[in-house]
Scaffold this active site. Structure first.
Site, PDB file in Angstrom:
ATOM      1  N   ASP A 210      54.838  41.754  37.788  1.00 57.71           N
ATOM      2  CA  ASP A 210      54.855  40.289  37.931  1.00 57.71           C
ATOM      3  C   ASP A 210      56.231  39.880  38.449  1.00 57.71           C
ATOM      4  O   ASP A 210      57.142  40.711  38.551  1.00 57.71           O
ATOM      5  CB  ASP A 210      54.522  39.598  36.592  1.00 57.71           C
ATOM      6  CG  ASP A 210      53.745  38.297  36.802  1.00 57.71           C
ATOM      7  OD1 ASP A 210      54.277  37.404  37.504  1.00 57.71           O
ATOM      8  OD2 ASP A 210      52.621  38.170  36.289  1.00 57.71           O
ATOM      9  N   ASP A 236      57.366  41.043  43.889  1.00 60.09           N
ATOM     10  CA  ASP A 236      56.504  40.057  44.530  1.00 60.09           C
ATOM     11  C   ASP A 236      55.350  40.829  45.165  1.00 60.09           C
ATOM     12  O   ASP A 236      55.588  41.652  46.062  1.00 60.09           O
ATOM     13  CB  ASP A 236      57.333  39.314  45.587  1.00 60.09           C
ATOM     14  CG  ASP A 236      56.519  38.281  46.345  1.00 60.09           C
ATOM     15  OD1 ASP A 236      55.273  38.423  46.418  1.00 60.09           O
ATOM     16  OD2 ASP A 236      57.115  37.334  46.886  1.00 60.09           O
ATOM     17  N   ARG A 252      42.378  36.876  37.255  1.00 58.55           N
ATOM     18  CA  ARG A 252      42.678  35.463  37.515  1.00 58.55           C
ATOM     19  C   ARG A 252      43.838  35.323  38.500  1.00 58.55           C
ATOM     20  O   ARG A 252      44.671  34.427  38.374  1.00 58.55           O
ATOM     21  CB  ARG A 252      43.000  34.737  36.200  1.00 58.55           C
ATOM     22  CG  ARG A 252      41.820  34.720  35.259  1.00 58.55           C
ATOM     23  CD  ARG A 252      42.038  33.830  34.071  1.00 58.55           C
ATOM     24  NE  ARG A 252      42.985  34.347  33.108  1.00 58.55           N
ATOM     25  CZ  ARG A 252      43.257  33.774  31.948  1.00 58.55           C
ATOM     26  NH1 ARG A 252      42.654  32.651  31.627  1.00 58.55           N
ATOM     27  NH2 ARG A 252      44.116  34.302  31.098  1.00 58.55           N
ATOM     28  N   HIS A 255      41.794  33.885  42.350  1.00 60.98           N
ATOM     29  CA  HIS A 255      41.346  32.479  42.318  1.00 60.98           C
ATOM     30  C   HIS A 255      42.500  31.486  42.555  1.00 60.98           C
ATOM     31  O   HIS A 255      42.252  30.316  42.780  1.00 60.98           O
ATOM     32  CB  HIS A 255      40.573  32.157  41.027  1.00 60.98           C
ATOM     33  CG  HIS A 255      41.416  31.969  39.802  1.00 60.98           C
ATOM     34  ND1 HIS A 255      40.908  31.464  38.629  1.00 60.98           N
ATOM     35  CD2 HIS A 255      42.734  32.211  39.559  1.00 60.98           C
ATOM     36  CE1 HIS A 255      41.869  31.410  37.723  1.00 60.98           C
ATOM     37  NE2 HIS A 255      42.977  31.869  38.254  1.00 60.98           N
ATOM     38  N   GLN A 306      45.334  22.405  40.668  1.00 63.06           N
ATOM     39  CA  GLN A 306      46.506  23.153  40.163  1.00 63.06           C
ATOM     40  C   GLN A 306      46.976  24.318  41.037  1.00 63.06           C
ATOM     41  O   GLN A 306      48.022  24.889  40.766  1.00 63.06           O
ATOM     42  CB  GLN A 306      46.198  23.703  38.763  1.00 63.06           C
ATOM     43  CG  GLN A 306      46.211  22.622  37.684  1.00 63.06           C
ATOM     44  CD  GLN A 306      46.545  23.180  36.310  1.00 63.06           C
ATOM     45  OE1 GLN A 306      45.666  23.562  35.584  1.00 63.06           O
ATOM     46  NE2 GLN A 306      47.818  23.241  35.963  1.00 63.06           N
TER      47      GLN A 306
HETATM   48  C1  SAM Z   1      46.758  32.757  36.842  1.00 66.95           C
HETATM   49  S1  SAM Z   1      47.978  33.887  36.338  1.00 66.95           S
HETATM   50  C2  SAM Z   1      46.988  35.222  35.659  1.00 66.95           C
HETATM   51  C3  SAM Z   1      47.743  36.039  34.659  1.00 66.95           C
HETATM   52  C4  SAM Z   1      46.975  37.178  34.021  1.00 66.95           C
HETATM   53  N1  SAM Z   1      46.525  38.132  35.005  1.00 66.95           N
HETATM   54  C5  SAM Z   1      45.826  36.659  33.205  1.00 66.95           C
HETATM   55  O1  SAM Z   1      44.673  36.780  33.614  1.00 66.95           O
HETATM   56  O2  SAM Z   1      46.092  36.100  32.123  1.00 66.95           O
HETATM   57  C6  SAM Z   1      48.579  34.546  37.849  1.00 66.95           C
HETATM   58  C7  SAM Z   1      49.689  35.547  37.654  1.00 66.95           C
HETATM   59  O3  SAM Z   1      50.139  36.015  38.945  1.00 66.95           O
HETATM   60  C8  SAM Z   1      51.556  36.075  38.920  1.00 66.95           C
HETATM   61  N2  SAM Z   1      52.063  35.963  40.295  1.00 66.95           N
HETATM   62  C9  SAM Z   1      51.986  34.897  41.108  1.00 66.95           C
HETATM   63  N3  SAM Z   1      52.556  35.153  42.300  1.00 66.95           N
HETATM   64  C10 SAM Z   1      53.007  36.420  42.227  1.00 66.95           C
HETATM   65  C11 SAM Z   1      53.704  37.255  43.157  1.00 66.95           C
HETATM   66  N4  SAM Z   1      54.010  36.811  44.376  1.00 66.95           N
HETATM   67  N5  SAM Z   1      53.997  38.517  42.779  1.00 66.95           N
HETATM   68  C12 SAM Z   1      53.684  38.958  41.527  1.00 66.95           C
HETATM   69  N6  SAM Z   1      53.028  38.209  40.600  1.00 66.95           N
HETATM   70  C13 SAM Z   1      52.695  36.951  40.955  1.00 66.95           C
HETATM   71  C14 SAM Z   1      51.948  34.910  38.047  1.00 66.95           C
HETATM   72  O4  SAM Z   1      53.281  34.984  37.580  1.00 66.95           O
HETATM   73  C15 SAM Z   1      50.910  34.990  36.946  1.00 66.95           C
HETATM   74  O5  SAM Z   1      51.315  35.835  35.923  1.00 66.95           O
END
Ligand code: SAM
Length: 345
Positions: A210, A236, A252, A255, A306
């Protein structure tokens, strides 16, 4: 029997007053009603609840009675006085101390999600999320807006992990994942799903990948020292090398993004994944014709207010997975809110 008109009006009232029901739930959670009653050795009267929460007698009485009608509390009358206690629903899912508590998700829904939904009509007009309008933060970088302060990031992470205490096992058990000893949970947040994964598959090790701020918050606030089979890696997923793994989880994550970003991410996973490896997509799936379930359609609108994404049908996920080199796409409906899709390279 009620006339069709009366039935139509009843439905209309139910729909238009739905937000009041949500607010009763959010306020009772925020004020700590369910936590107080969970700790109290005996049912409490409303004056006692008000005194202990530091709230008004009038407001507390009205809130507690609404909770009784919603079956969030039960009441017993003795000597003309009402005494309140939690129902099974609230002691299992609303009291903070319960291992399956959804308390943090309800706080997040009340404090953040609800406010974005206040601009739904504008979001439909513009086709975009409403962080700028509601919170004054630009959202070109989506997660910069979502994590606009350290507090907000912690709340989001606590909120998101709550659901896996209830549904984590069913999504991780939807397919036999034992052929995949090295798992990488991309966008794995606080590591809640990774915990379910290692508890279900004794030979498996999970790397939670993450962004750096999320990994720092996870290390600081979510205890993992005792779990040797989970490690965190910062990066990233759109730019940095992805960890080696036999299985990549995207729960998730898709989406949140429009099709082009999903394709970009899946292409990177397709390149990192060895033949025989796989990807597990965990999402709330729309029916094949997109006409239901209602909860998933509402989640899709939530993605509008969102994020940059939407919920999708199994065929839409398959169409995103195939160009990235994933075949043998299998979809399992769990019967819960979240479903699983497993595809192999
Ligand atoms: C909607 S959350 C889902 C979290 C987890 N997988 C869950 O189902 O509870 C999306 C996740 O993607 C991570 N994320 C978003 N952009 C990212 C990136 N460019 N690289 C790595 N992680 C990323 C966010 O920090 C977050 O933890």
């Amino acid at each position: 029997m009620s006339s069709p008109d009366t039935e139509a009006m009843r439905l209309l009232h139910e729909f238009s007053n739905g937000f009041m029901v949500s607010q009763v739930l959010f306020a009772a959670c925020e004020l700590g009603v369910f936590d107080l009653l969970a700790k109290a050795p005996v049912p409490l009267g409303s004056a006692e609840v008000a005194a202990r929460l530091g709230t008004s007698c009038r407001g507390t009485q009205l809130l507690l009675d609404a909770c009784v009608s919603l079956k969030l509390l039960q009441v017993e009358t003795r000597g003309g006085q009402a005494f309140y206690e939690n129902t099974e629903l609230s002691s299992t899912y609303l009291a903070r101390a319960s291992p399956t508590s959804q308390h943090h998700m309800l706080l997040y829904l009340g404090r953040t999600t609800y406010r974005c939904w206040g601009h739904l009509a504008q979001a439909v007009r513009e086709g975009k999320n409403q962080y700028l309008k509601e919170f004054g933060v630009p959202s070109e970088e989506l997660f910069t807006a979502i994590y606009r302060s350290e507090d907000e990031r912690l709340q989001f992470m606590q909120a998101l992990q709550a659901i896996w205490s209830v549904h984590g096992r069913s999504v991780m058990a939807a397919f036999d994942l034992s052929p995949f000893p090295r798992v990488c949970d991309l966008g794995g947040c606080s590591g809640a799903l990774a915990k379910e994964c290692v508890s279900l598959y004794p030979a498996c090790h999970v790397t939670v990948f993450d962004i750096p701020e999320v990994v720092h918050t996870a290390r600081k606030h979510f205890l993992f020292q005792e779990e040797e089979r989970i490690c965190f890696r910062e990066g990233d997923f759109f730019k940095d090398p992805l960890p080696d793994a036999d299985l990549y989880i995207l729960a998730r994550v898709l989406h949140d993004w429009a099709d082009d970003k999903c394709s970009q991410l899946l292409a990177r996973i397709g390149q990192a994944c060895k033949p025989g490896g796989g990807v597990l997509v965990v999402e709330s799936l729309l029916d094949a014709d997109g006409r239901g379930p209602l909860t998933t359609q509402l989640y899709s609108l939530n993605m509008l207010v969102q994020t940059e994404g939407q919920e999708r049908t199994p065929a839409q996920y398959q169409a995103l997975l195939a160009p990235a080199g994933f075949r043998d796409v299998r979809c399992k409906r769990t019967g819960g809110i979240y479903d699983a899709i497993l595809a192999r390279k």
